[in-house]
Design an enzyme around this catalytic site. Structure first.
Site, PDB file in Angstrom:
ATOM      1  N   ASP A  57     -25.507 -42.580  59.644  1.00  0.00           N
ATOM      2  CA  ASP A  57     -25.404 -42.999  61.036  1.00  0.00           C
ATOM      3  C   ASP A  57     -24.056 -43.650  61.338  1.00  0.00           C
ATOM      4  O   ASP A  57     -23.363 -44.132  60.440  1.00  0.00           O
ATOM      5  CB  ASP A  57     -26.486 -44.041  61.359  1.00  0.00           C
ATOM      6  CG  ASP A  57     -27.864 -43.439  61.521  1.00  0.00           C
ATOM      7  OD1 ASP A  57     -28.043 -42.236  61.258  1.00  0.00           O
ATOM      8  OD2 ASP A  57     -28.783 -44.198  61.896  1.00  0.00           O
ATOM      9  N   HIS A 108     -26.860 -39.665  67.873  1.00  0.00           N
ATOM     10  CA  HIS A 108     -27.196 -41.078  67.696  1.00  0.00           C
ATOM     11  C   HIS A 108     -26.987 -41.862  68.999  1.00  0.00           C
ATOM     12  O   HIS A 108     -26.876 -43.079  68.983  1.00  0.00           O
ATOM     13  CB  HIS A 108     -26.323 -41.665  66.578  1.00  0.00           C
ATOM     14  CG  HIS A 108     -26.864 -42.930  65.984  1.00  0.00           C
ATOM     15  ND1 HIS A 108     -28.206 -43.176  65.798  1.00  0.00           N
ATOM     16  CD2 HIS A 108     -26.231 -44.051  65.504  1.00  0.00           C
ATOM     17  CE1 HIS A 108     -28.372 -44.370  65.234  1.00  0.00           C
ATOM     18  NE2 HIS A 108     -27.191 -44.919  65.067  1.00  0.00           N
ATOM     19  N   HIS A 112     -23.863 -47.247  71.121  1.00  0.00           N
ATOM     20  CA  HIS A 112     -24.757 -47.850  70.114  1.00  0.00           C
ATOM     21  C   HIS A 112     -25.255 -49.179  70.660  1.00  0.00           C
ATOM     22  O   HIS A 112     -24.783 -50.255  70.307  1.00  0.00           O
ATOM     23  CB  HIS A 112     -23.988 -48.054  68.800  1.00  0.00           C
ATOM     24  CG  HIS A 112     -24.877 -48.192  67.608  1.00  0.00           C
ATOM     25  ND1 HIS A 112     -25.551 -49.344  67.309  1.00  0.00           N
ATOM     26  CD2 HIS A 112     -25.203 -47.306  66.629  1.00  0.00           C
ATOM     27  CE1 HIS A 112     -26.233 -49.176  66.192  1.00  0.00           C
ATOM     28  NE2 HIS A 112     -26.051 -47.940  65.758  1.00  0.00           N
ATOM     29  N   HIS A 203     -25.036 -45.346  56.087  1.00  0.00           N
ATOM     30  CA  HIS A 203     -24.056 -45.441  57.170  1.00  0.00           C
ATOM     31  C   HIS A 203     -22.674 -45.061  56.658  1.00  0.00           C
ATOM     32  O   HIS A 203     -22.258 -45.528  55.589  1.00  0.00           O
ATOM     33  CB  HIS A 203     -24.032 -46.866  57.731  1.00  0.00           C
ATOM     34  CG  HIS A 203     -25.314 -47.273  58.389  1.00  0.00           C
ATOM     35  ND1 HIS A 203     -26.410 -47.691  57.666  1.00  0.00           N
ATOM     36  CD2 HIS A 203     -25.678 -47.295  59.698  1.00  0.00           C
ATOM     37  CE1 HIS A 203     -27.399 -47.958  58.506  1.00  0.00           C
ATOM     38  NE2 HIS A 203     -26.985 -47.726  59.741  1.00  0.00           N
TER      39      HIS A 203
END
Length: 261
Positions: A57, A108, A112, A203
């Site tokens: 991610d 995603h 964010h 990540h």
């Protein structure tokens, strides 16, 4: 990075009408690692029992993502990278390079952020916008969606469905976003929860976490892949994983009018 304490959710919910708040927040219960594999195997990324889905991610990031691509090349492994739309448009060459090396891309979100308030129209627009960017840059339409922080709200679940995406969270993670993460701690955290058919969350960038924490992940990656292979498990992207059918999002029975912005 991942959700703050329940206090933040309660504070945000207090600002909303009761019905709308419940409809917005209840699906986030799927975030709970202990419940998800049992109650929502599709969301947990449960797949073929001899396969592990490797996912990353928060990228793309020009400092860290290329290093992950190089290590994965050396390992002969492929993965799914869930990209943040606003960074994908800033680094189009890196997005294309990720696909050129045999990896797949998931969505995603455009930003964010944490979805404290219902914003169904915005969620739909931002998910669709990210899908368009990935498709325009690579010629391939993404299949998968993972909400930022793993917080799945009704709006974001609906936005993913509308965009033709399947929502997938994870069944094992490395807690690799913390300042005290080490290659050993990341490997141990993944090993504690990983089983055949599982989906691993790591990540490849540190924009939303402790600076430089991606180095711990990078150091752990070869050992995690080796551990899986020594256990007789193959490692690859989600499209090779055969994930279980996704259930409908858990939603309370509330009038449709309560879900409008």
């Amino acid at each position: 990075m991942f959700p703050e304490s329940g206090r933040s959710w309660r504070t945000a919910a207090a600002l909303l009408p009761a019905g709308a708040a419940a409809a917005h927040i209840v699906p986030a219960a799927s975030w709970l690692p202990g419940l998800r594999p049992l109650l929502f195997p599709g969301l947990a990324g449960t797949g073929h029992v001899r396969h592990i889905a490797l996912t990353f991610d928060d990228g793309p990031d020009p400092e860290s993502t290329p290093r992950f691509l190089d290590v994965l090349d050396r390992l002969g492994a492929r993965a799914t990278f869930f990209v943040v739309g606003e960074h994908a448009v800033r680094h189009p060459g890196l997005v294309r390079e990720t696909v050129r090396r045999g990896h797949e891309l998931g969505v995603h979100g455009w930003r964010h952020d944490r979805p404290w308030r219902p914003a169904f129209a915005r969620d739909a627009e931002e998910v669709a916008r990210t899908v368009r960017v990935v498709h325009d840059l690579t010629g391939r339409r993404p299949r998968w969606y993972r909400p930022p922080y793993g917080i799945l709200t009704t709006g974001r679940w609906r936005a993913a469905r509308r965009a033709g995406l399947r929502t997938v969270l994870w069944s094992a993670w490395g807690r690799d976003w913390t300042a005290d993460a080490t290659p050993g701690s990341v490997r141990a955290r993944v090993a504690a929860d990983l089983r055949g058919g599982g989906t691993v969350l790591l990540h490849d960038a540190d924009r939303y976490s402790a600076p430089g924490c991606w180095r711990a992940t990078l150091g752990a990656l070869p050992v995690i892949v080796r551990d899986c292979r020594e256990a007789g498990l193959t490692v690859g992207p989600l499209h090779e994983h055969g994930t279980a059918p996704a259930p409908a999002a858990p939603r309370p029975a509330v009038p449709e009018g309560a879900l409008r912005e």
